[in-house]
Design an enzyme around this catalytic site. Sequence first.
Site, PDB file in Angstrom:
ATOM      1  N   CYS A 124      13.978  10.356   7.507  1.00  0.00           N
ATOM      2  CA  CYS A 124      13.697  10.098   8.920  1.00  0.00           C
ATOM      3  C   CYS A 124      14.946  10.121   9.799  1.00  0.00           C
ATOM      4  O   CYS A 124      14.875  10.514  10.942  1.00  0.00           O
ATOM      5  CB  CYS A 124      12.998   8.761   9.037  1.00  0.00           C
ATOM      6  SG  CYS A 124      13.836   7.464   8.113  1.00  0.00           S
ATOM      7  N   ALA A 166       0.793   7.636  13.199  1.00  0.00           N
ATOM      8  CA  ALA A 166       0.137   6.480  12.562  1.00  0.00           C
ATOM      9  C   ALA A 166       0.703   5.176  13.130  1.00  0.00           C
ATOM     10  O   ALA A 166      -0.036   4.201  13.328  1.00  0.00           O
ATOM     11  CB  ALA A 166       0.334   6.540  11.052  1.00  0.00           C
ATOM     12  N   GLU A 183       8.825   1.513  11.471  1.00  0.00           N
ATOM     13  CA  GLU A 183       9.928   2.472  11.282  1.00  0.00           C
ATOM     14  C   GLU A 183       9.286   3.848  11.257  1.00  0.00           C
ATOM     15  O   GLU A 183       8.573   4.182  10.317  1.00  0.00           O
ATOM     16  CB  GLU A 183      10.642   2.221   9.945  1.00  0.00           C
ATOM     17  CG  GLU A 183      11.173   0.815   9.759  1.00  0.00           C
ATOM     18  CD  GLU A 183      12.418   0.536  10.573  1.00  0.00           C
ATOM     19  OE1 GLU A 183      12.899   1.444  11.296  1.00  0.00           O
ATOM     20  OE2 GLU A 183      12.909  -0.590  10.509  1.00  0.00           O
ATOM     21  N   LYS A 234       0.867  -1.187   0.000  1.00  0.00           N
ATOM     22  CA  LYS A 234       0.000   0.000   0.000  1.00  0.00           C
ATOM     23  C   LYS A 234       0.900   1.232   0.000  1.00  0.00           C
ATOM     24  O   LYS A 234       1.439   1.617   1.022  1.00  0.00           O
ATOM     25  CB  LYS A 234      -0.870  -0.019   1.254  1.00  0.00           C
ATOM     26  CG  LYS A 234      -2.239   0.586   1.134  1.00  0.00           C
ATOM     27  CD  LYS A 234      -2.286   2.028   0.708  1.00  0.00           C
ATOM     28  CE  LYS A 234      -2.310   3.002   1.841  1.00  0.00           C
ATOM     29  NZ  LYS A 234      -1.790   4.321   1.564  1.00  0.00           N
TER      30      LYS A 234
HETATM   31  P1  NAD Z   1       2.036   8.699   7.349  1.00  0.00           P
HETATM   32  O1  NAD Z   1       2.189   7.978   8.631  1.00  0.00           O
HETATM   33  O2  NAD Z   1       1.006   9.739   7.278  1.00  0.00           O
HETATM   34  O3  NAD Z   1       1.690   7.666   6.174  1.00  0.00           O
HETATM   35  C1  NAD Z   1       2.521   6.590   5.842  1.00  0.00           C
HETATM   36  C2  NAD Z   1       1.698   5.504   5.181  1.00  0.00           C
HETATM   37  O4  NAD Z   1       0.790   4.939   6.128  1.00  0.00           O
HETATM   38  C3  NAD Z   1       0.811   5.969   4.047  1.00  0.00           C
HETATM   39  O5  NAD Z   1       0.790   4.939   3.056  1.00  0.00           O
HETATM   40  C4  NAD Z   1      -0.540   6.167   4.702  1.00  0.00           C
HETATM   41  O6  NAD Z   1      -1.600   6.053   3.794  1.00  0.00           O
HETATM   42  C5  NAD Z   1      -0.558   5.039   5.694  1.00  0.00           C
HETATM   43  N1  NAD Z   1      -1.315   5.259   6.921  1.00  0.00           N
HETATM   44  C6  NAD Z   1      -1.493   6.414   7.594  1.00  0.00           C
HETATM   45  N2  NAD Z   1      -2.190   6.195   8.720  1.00  0.00           N
HETATM   46  C7  NAD Z   1      -2.459   4.866   8.780  1.00  0.00           C
HETATM   47  C8  NAD Z   1      -3.136   4.012   9.707  1.00  0.00           C
HETATM   48  N3  NAD Z   1      -3.703   4.497  10.829  1.00  0.00           N
HETATM   49  N4  NAD Z   1      -3.195   2.695   9.440  1.00  0.00           N
HETATM   50  C9  NAD Z   1      -2.627   2.196   8.336  1.00  0.00           C
HETATM   51  N5  NAD Z   1      -1.979   2.937   7.409  1.00  0.00           N
HETATM   52  C10 NAD Z   1      -1.893   4.272   7.632  1.00  0.00           C
HETATM   53  O7  NAD Z   1       3.492   9.250   7.024  1.00  0.00           O
HETATM   54  P2  NAD Z   1       3.956  10.147   5.801  1.00  0.00           P
HETATM   55  O8  NAD Z   1       3.533  11.556   6.120  1.00  0.00           O
HETATM   56  O9  NAD Z   1       3.576   9.558   4.523  1.00  0.00           O
HETATM   57  O10 NAD Z   1       5.555   9.991   5.934  1.00  0.00           O
HETATM   58  C11 NAD Z   1       6.337  10.801   6.728  1.00  0.00           C
HETATM   59  C12 NAD Z   1       6.683  10.149   8.055  1.00  0.00           C
HETATM   60  O11 NAD Z   1       7.323   8.901   7.871  1.00  0.00           O
HETATM   61  C13 NAD Z   1       7.679  10.971   8.864  1.00  0.00           C
HETATM   62  O12 NAD Z   1       7.254  11.047  10.201  1.00  0.00           O
HETATM   63  C14 NAD Z   1       8.969  10.186   8.787  1.00  0.00           C
HETATM   64  O13 NAD Z   1       9.858  10.385   9.812  1.00  0.00           O
HETATM   65  C15 NAD Z   1       8.479   8.801   8.710  1.00  0.00           C
HETATM   66  N6  NAD Z   1       9.492   7.946   8.078  1.00  0.00           N
HETATM   67  C16 NAD Z   1      10.176   7.043   8.860  1.00  0.00           C
HETATM   68  C17 NAD Z   1      11.168   6.255   8.304  1.00  0.00           C
HETATM   69  C18 NAD Z   1      11.932   5.241   9.126  1.00  0.00           C
HETATM   70  O14 NAD Z   1      12.547   4.368   8.544  1.00  0.00           O
HETATM   71  N7  NAD Z   1      11.903   5.306  10.424  1.00  0.00           N
HETATM   72  C19 NAD Z   1      11.455   6.362   6.966  1.00  0.00           C
HETATM   73  C20 NAD Z   1      10.760   7.288   6.205  1.00  0.00           C
HETATM   74  C21 NAD Z   1       9.754   8.067   6.783  1.00  0.00           C
END
Ligand code: NAD
Length: 493
Positions: free
Chosen positions: A287, A235, A253, A178
């Site tokens: 991140c 999330a 992550e 997804k």
């Molecule tokens: P997000 O959490 O809004 O969304 C990420 C994904 O999860 C999307 O595909 C979204 O549709 C889905 N999603 C959102 N809420 C959900 C839920 N309750 N249940 C299931 N799926 C859900 O994040 P974003 O804004 O797309 O990405 C940015 C964030 O990701 C930043 O906080 C960043 O630090 C983090 N990130 C972490 C890493 C790591 O390896 N630790 C790597 C890259 C990004």
Amino acid sequence: MYEYDRLFIGGEWVAPASPQTINVVCASTEERIGVVPKGIRADADAAVAAARLAFDDPSGWAHWPAQQRAAAMFRLADAIEARSAEFTHRVSSQNGMPVRIGRQTEGAQPAMLLRYYADLSADLPAEETRQSLVSGSTVVRKEPVGVVAAIVPWNFPQSLTMFKLAPALAAGCTVVLKPSSETVLDAFLLAEAVKEADLPPGLVNVVTGSGRDVGAHLVSHPDVDKVAFTGSTEAGRTIAEQCGRLLKPVTLELGGKSAGILLDDVDLSCTMKAMFGATLLNNGQTCFISTRILAPRTRYPEVVDAFSAMAAALPVGNALEERTLIGPVATPQQRDTVEAYIAKGKAEGGRITAGGGRPPHLTRGWFIEPTVFADVDNDTTIAREEIFGPVLTVIPYTDDAEAVRIANDSAYGLGGTVWTADPERGLDIARRVHTGSVGVNGFTLDPGSPFGGVKASGLGRELGPEGLAAYQQLKSVYLPSSGAGVPQERSPR
Ligand code: NAD
């Protein structure tokens, strides 16, 4: 204009359950560059059913010898590599990642990861026989965990997909991917590669969705055996709660607010080039980057000047232009968020020494100048919260102990860096930083070693052999020596 009207489910391009669509917009130009179906729960159900069928097939992927799976993974790696330039182009167009960075992370790394895990799983035996401590022997088996929901964000969509897909396939799992709605076009390209590589139907399925609905549905789906998530901490917490209730294995992550500790012996003239990647990679939407710069008080003005000069000199522009090192942030909402943090930083007494606004020469696209804040302490909002944009804070410290204390004074613990003329001293400080990964004089993520976070940065690890183990369940098969375990007849009294 990229146009898709079908989703990739069960090895075929199938009509979506809903006529709704997702428009894809270029972050650098604000032009519409693609349209794809917007998946809904019924599509997620179909994708999970296809993955389930493929996993439960008694002669299917899960039961193939590891070498046979590895050969198929190599075919997929070849098909992905043949599209490497297109992957880079699509990702950079969608999320604003400069192509110079995308070429490595989104163009080259996914095929490399697939080959790494194909080789690793072909070399590691799935069974081990141990001498039982009690009787006979025990066969310890590593079995695939089952159907995996892989949910990824928009910042490094292909490499973060492959952090999950490659070890999942190597372990014998099947996958429903997804992607984020902002970065769907590269996911469809991946589906094309899967089709060309002639993988078994249902092994890899791609279902879109906007917002959290489809992702949340996958997480709670009874036929999904494991969730692998990268995204925001907010999330991640929701998903962890759900998986906890369902007792479903999950890897998370999440966000970060890592520290870059400059020790008092650092040679800034050698360091600043590597600093860019460690602090501002992908327009600050990475991140693990070190966005809190910890500078020795004795050298504070010098460090602030060096970072301000670096930020001011970075070429900002269209992500697809070769010279660009800072592109736009991925969405208008993300720009609003970053601008709100900049305003907050000013309101809390921070002094902007570089950037702080939108670049005047770029009138389209969601650009923000690389921005440096000085005179900030670790208690300010911009030092505590993840901004996810090109904004750095420079925080003073007095001695090494205080630097470590400030580095560890964070809700997060994902990355971090130490900068010094003495690598042994750097390693010593790195050992004291409470985080999942630290770099000394640079931060180059190593796919052969575990990556992940502590505290609010996540649970579990991806990459390396540990990343493969996250897709395996252990089973012990006891083989007692004959007679053992059978209740003995009692002798008559
Ligand atoms: P997000 O959490 O809004 O969304 C990420 C994904 O999860 C999307 O595909 C979204 O549709 C889905 N999603 C959102 N809420 C959900 C839920 N309750 N249940 C299931 N799926 C859900 O994040 P974003 O804004 O797309 O990405 C940015 C964030 O990701 C930043 O906080 C960043 O630090 C983090 N990130 C972490 C890493 C790591 O390896 N630790 C790597 C890259 C990004």
